[in-house]
Design an enzyme around this catalytic site. Structure first.
Site, short mmCIF file in Angstrom:
data_model
loop_
_atom_site.label_atom_id
_atom_site.label_comp_id
_atom_site.label_asym_id
_atom_site.label_seq_id
_atom_site.Cartn_x
_atom_site.Cartn_y
_atom_site.Cartn_z
N LYS A 242 1.04 -1.33 0.20
CA LYS A 242 -0.34 0.26 -0.01
C LYS A 242 0.69 1.76 0.09
O LYS A 242 1.55 2.12 0.99
CB LYS A 242 -1.05 -0.25 1.42
CG LYS A 242 -2.20 0.45 0.90
CD LYS A 242 -1.96 2.23 0.94
CE LYS A 242 -1.80 2.99 1.96
NZ LYS A 242 -1.44 4.08 1.83
N GLU B 21 10.23 16.70 14.23
CA GLU B 21 10.81 16.23 12.82
C GLU B 21 9.36 17.33 11.57
O GLU B 21 8.88 17.37 12.30
CB GLU B 21 10.26 15.33 12.20
CG GLU B 21 10.75 14.58 11.16
CD GLU B 21 10.04 13.17 10.28
OE1 GLU B 21 9.05 12.89 11.17
OE2 GLU B 21 11.00 12.38 9.93
N GLU C 216 10.12 1.67 10.37
CA GLU C 216 11.31 3.00 10.02
C GLU C 216 10.82 4.02 10.36
O GLU C 216 10.29 4.96 9.32
CB GLU C 216 11.56 2.72 8.26
CG GLU C 216 12.36 1.40 8.71
CD GLU C 216 13.35 1.42 9.15
OE1 GLU C 216 14.05 1.90 9.62
OE2 GLU C 216 14.49 0.01 8.85
P1 NAD Z 1 2.73 8.46 7.27
O1 NAD Z 1 3.19 7.60 8.39
O2 NAD Z 1 1.66 9.52 7.28
O3 NAD Z 1 1.84 7.47 6.18
C1 NAD Z 1 2.50 6.49 5.81
C2 NAD Z 1 2.24 5.62 4.96
O4 NAD Z 1 0.80 4.51 6.24
C3 NAD Z 1 1.34 6.27 3.95
O5 NAD Z 1 1.23 5.04 3.04
C4 NAD Z 1 0.12 6.05 4.60
O6 NAD Z 1 -1.29 5.98 4.24
C5 NAD Z 1 -0.01 5.13 5.98
N1 NAD Z 1 -1.18 5.47 6.91
C6 NAD Z 1 -1.59 5.98 7.51
N2 NAD Z 1 -1.72 5.77 8.31
C7 NAD Z 1 -2.57 4.62 8.51
C8 NAD Z 1 -3.19 3.73 9.36
N3 NAD Z 1 -3.77 4.10 10.26
N4 NAD Z 1 -2.75 2.50 9.26
C9 NAD Z 1 -1.86 2.14 8.17
N5 NAD Z 1 -1.76 2.99 7.01
C10 NAD Z 1 -1.43 4.24 7.16
O7 NAD Z 1 3.62 9.23 6.78
P2 NAD Z 1 4.36 10.03 5.88
O8 NAD Z 1 4.01 11.53 5.64
O9 NAD Z 1 3.45 9.52 4.07
O10 NAD Z 1 5.68 10.34 5.46
C11 NAD Z 1 6.80 11.22 6.16
C12 NAD Z 1 7.44 10.71 6.97
O11 NAD Z 1 8.05 8.97 7.35
C13 NAD Z 1 8.22 11.40 8.19
O12 NAD Z 1 7.95 11.28 9.87
C14 NAD Z 1 9.43 10.46 7.49
O13 NAD Z 1 10.86 10.85 8.68
C15 NAD Z 1 9.41 8.59 7.77
N6 NAD Z 1 10.61 8.39 7.10
C16 NAD Z 1 10.85 7.73 7.27
C17 NAD Z 1 11.83 6.85 6.94
C18 NAD Z 1 13.17 5.26 7.24
O14 NAD Z 1 13.21 5.28 7.04
N7 NAD Z 1 12.79 5.77 8.59
C19 NAD Z 1 12.15 6.63 5.44
C20 NAD Z 1 11.13 8.08 5.15
C21 NAD Z 1 10.02 8.73 5.51
#
Ligand code: NAD
Length: 489
Positions: free
Chosen positions: A180, A393, A255
Site C-alpha cells: 500500500k 520533525e 522505520e
Molecule cells: P505517514 O505515517 O503519514 O504515512 C505513511 C504510510 O502509512 C502511507 O502509505 C499512509 O497512507 C499509511 N498510513 C497512514 N495511516 C495509516 C494507518 N492508520 N494504518 C495503516 N497505514 C497508514 O507518513 P508520511 O507523511 O507518508 O511520510 C513521512 C514520514 O515518514 C516522516 O516522519 C519520515 O521521517 C518518515 N520516513 C522514515 C523513513 C525511515 O526509513 N526511517 C524513511 C522515509 C520516511
C-alpha cells in the site's frame, strides 16, 4: 484551462492477482509543482484488501517453493526492465512527488533498480547456523522459511525507492506481498506493476492496493492472514499500527521519523563539511528521514560556519522540478507546506533569527509554477534546544544552527530529542570521531560524509525512530521464520 485540465486525468487501478482492477471510488492526486489535480488514485478499502490478500495467499505455495536462484533471476529481470524505463519512471516520480527530475534520475529510480539487484544477489548467500553437542550425540541447525503474506506500507517522500526496499527482500525470501503506497505518490508503483508479468513474477506474488492509510492501510494491518507488516512513515502512524496489529501479534518492522543532528567540531574540513551539510539539510526539499535538521557547531568556528553555510544554501535554486538546473523542487502538498512554514513562524515568535529563505528572501517562480508548493531553503539560528523547531520533525527545507563548547555537552544535547535515526559528525580527530559515534543514540552515524549506504549493513532507528533494522541480513531475518532442529545420531 491549464494543461492538466485540458488533458485526460491519469487513472490508476489496483493490481490484484496479476490483473489491473478498477475501484468503485477514487482520490484526487495533485501535481505539487503546479497545484493541479492530474491523477486519480483508487480509494480502496476492506474489500480490495481482502481480494489482494487472497491472491497473495493463493500464490504463496508456488512462489515459496521456487529456489532462491529462480527468484534471483526474476528479480534481476525486473531490475533490468525498470532500468530500461528509467527516464519514464524518473519523470513520473518528479511530477507525482514534486522532487527534482535530477534527484529522481540519480537517486530514486537507480536505487529502486539497485534494491532488486541487491536482494536478488544477497538471497543466494545466506548461511544458516549449525552447532554440535558431542556429549549428547546431537547436532543442531537452523532452517529459515518465508513467513507468508507480507503487508508493506510506504510513505510519499521516496516513493518507489522505499517501496522496492521492502518488496525486493520480501519476495526474494519467498513471501508474497500486498503493498500500500502513499495515496499522495502512487504512480510509479502502478507503473512497476505493468512490468511484473514480463519479468516473470507469477500472478498474485506482488499485489498493490492503492488508497488512504486510515482505510486501505488499516484494513491490511488488521487482516488476520497478514502475519507481518513492514512500515515506513511517521511515528504517530506507527503507534496506531502497533495498536491495531496487537490483537494478532504481528511481526512489525517500523522505520520512522528523525530529528537528525550534525555535530561540527572546530577541526572539521569545512570545504567538505559545508556543501555536504547543505545537501543533508535540503536534499529532496528536506523530505528525507535522514536529513539534518539540528546543526551543532563548535563555538570557535560558529560565525565563520554560519556565514559560509548561509551563502552556500542561497546558491540552491528553487523552482520547476523538471528544470535540470533546479536543486529544490516542490513540497508534497499544500497542507505540508503550510505546516513547514508554521514552524519558521514559531521560531521567529520565540526570538530565533531566520538567516535566509522563508520570509526573508524573495521566491521567484516560473509562470506555470505559481500555484505550486514551493519554499526556499531556510536557515534558523539562535534557537533554543527546547523549541519545537529543535525537537519535532519538520520534514521540509528548514535547518537550525546552534553553537556548542565541549564534546560532553554536545553529545548530551544531540541525544536530547525523542528520535534517534541518523547523525553526522565532522572532525579530523579519529579518536574523537569514534568516541562521539559510540555515544550518540542513533541507528546510523556518518562521520565526515552523509548518506553513504552499504545495503549489507543494518538500517533503522533507535528510540521513537523505529523498531527493527533492515539490510541484507536483517531483512532476511525479518522476512523469514527461523526454526531450530536437533538431530540425535
Ligand atoms: P505517514 O505515517 O503519514 O504515512 C505513511 C504510510 O502509512 C502511507 O502509505 C499512509 O497512507 C499509511 N498510513 C497512514 N495511516 C495509516 C494507518 N492508520 N494504518 C495503516 N497505514 C497508514 O507518513 P508520511 O507523511 O507518508 O511520510 C513521512 C514520514 O515518514 C516522516 O516522519 C519520515 O521521517 C518518515 N520516513 C522514515 C523513513 C525511515 O526509513 N526511517 C524513511 C522515509 C520516511
Amino acid at each position: 484551462p491549464t494543461m492538466a485540465h485540458s488533458q485526460a486525468l491519469l487513472v490508476l487501478e489496483n493490481f490484484i492477482g496479476g490483473k489491473f482492477v478498477p475501484c468503485s471510488s477514487y482520490i484526487d492526486s495533485y501535481n505539487p509543482s503546479t497545484g493541479d489535480v492530474y491523477c486519480r488514485v483508487p480509494d480502496s478499502g476492506k474489500e480490495e484488501v481482502e481480494a489482494a490478500v487472497k491472491a497473495a495467499k493463493d500464490a504463496f505455495p508456488i512462489w515459496s517453493s521456487k529456489s532462491p536462484l529462480e527468484r534471483c533471476q526474476i528479480l534481476n529481470k525486473l531490475a533490468d526492465l525498470i532500468e530500461h524505463d528509467l527516464e519514464a519512471f524518473a519523470q513520473a516520480e518528479s511530477k507525482d512527488q514534486g522532487k527534482t527530475i535530477t534527484f529522481a534520475r540519480t537517486v530514486d529510480i537507480p536505487r529502486a533498480v539497485h534494491n532488486f539487484r541487491f536482494f536478488a544477489s544477497s538471497i543466494l548467500h545466506h548461511v544458516t547456523e549449525c552447532t554440535e553437542m558431542p556429549t549428547m550425540g546431537c547436532v543442531h541447525y537452523t532452517s529459515r522459511a518465508p513467513v507468508g503474506v507480507a503487508g508493506l506500507i510506504s510513505p510519499w517522500n521516496l516513493p518507489l525507492y522505499l517501496l522496492t526496499w521492502k518488496i525486493a527482500p520480501a519476495i526474494a525470501c519467498g513471501n508474497t506481498v500486498v503493498a500500500k503506497p502513499s495515496e499522495m505518490t502512487s504512480v510509479t508503483a502502478w507503473m512497476m506493476c505493468k512490468l511484473l508479468e514480463k519479468a516473470g513474477v507469477p500472478a498474485g506474488v506482488v499485489n498493490v492496493v492503492f488508497g488512504m492509510g486510515g482505510k486501505a492501510g488499516e484494513a491490511l494491518v488488521c487482516h488476520p492472514d497478514v502475519p507481518l507488516i513492514s512500515f515506513t512513515g511517521s511515528t504517530l502512524t506507527a503507534q496506531r499500527i502497533t495498536e491495531r496489529s496487537a490483537p494478532h501479534c504481528k511481526r512489525l518492522s517500523l522505520e520512522l521519523g528523525g530529528k537528525n543532528p550534525a555535530i561540527i567540531f572546530d577541526d572539521a574540513d569545512l570545504s567538505q563539511c559545508i556543501p555536504t551539510t547543505v545537501r543533508s539539510s535540503f536534499a529532496n526539499q528536506g523530505e528525507i528521514c535522514l536529513c539534518t535538521s539540528r546543526i551543532f557547531v563548535q563555538r570557535g568556528i560558529y560565525s565563520e560556519f554560519l556565514k559560509r553555510f548561509v551563502a552556500e544554501a542561497k546558491k540552491w535554486k528553487t523552482g520547476n522540478p523538471s528544470d535540470p538546473t533546479v536543486d529544490v523542487g516542490a513540497l508534497i502538498s499544500k497542507e505540508h507546506l503550510e505546516k513547514v512554514r508554521s514552524y519558521v513562524k514559531k521560531a521567529q515568535a520565540e526570538g530565533a533569527r531566520v538567516l535566509c529563505g522563508e520570509g526573508v528572501d524573495p521566491l521567484a517562480l516560473p509562470p506555470g509554477n505559481q500555484k505550486g508548493y514551493f519554499m526556499l531553503p531556510t536557515v534558523i539560528a539562535e534557537v533554543k534546544d527546547e523549541s519545537c523547531c529543535m525537537q519535532e520533525e519538520i520534514f521540509g527545507p528548514v535547518t537550525c544552527v546552534v553553537a556548542f563548547d565541549t564534546e560532553e555537552e554536545v553529545i548530551k544535547r544531540a541525544n536530547g530529542v525523542k528520535y534517534g535515526l541518523a547523525a553526522t559528525v565532522w572532525s579530523g580527530n579519529v579518536g574523537r570521531v569514534h568516541r562521539v559515534a559510540h555515544r550518540l543514540q542513533s541507528g546510523l552515524v556518518w562521520t565526515n560524509c552523509w548518506l553513504v549506504r552499504d545495503l549489507n549493513l543494518p538500517f533503522g532507528g533507535m528510540k521513537a525512530s523505529g523498531i527493527g533494522r533492515e539490510g541484507a541480513k536483517d531483512s532476511y531475518e525479518f522476512f523469514t521464520e527461523v526454526k531450530t532442529i536437533t538431530i540425535k545420531h
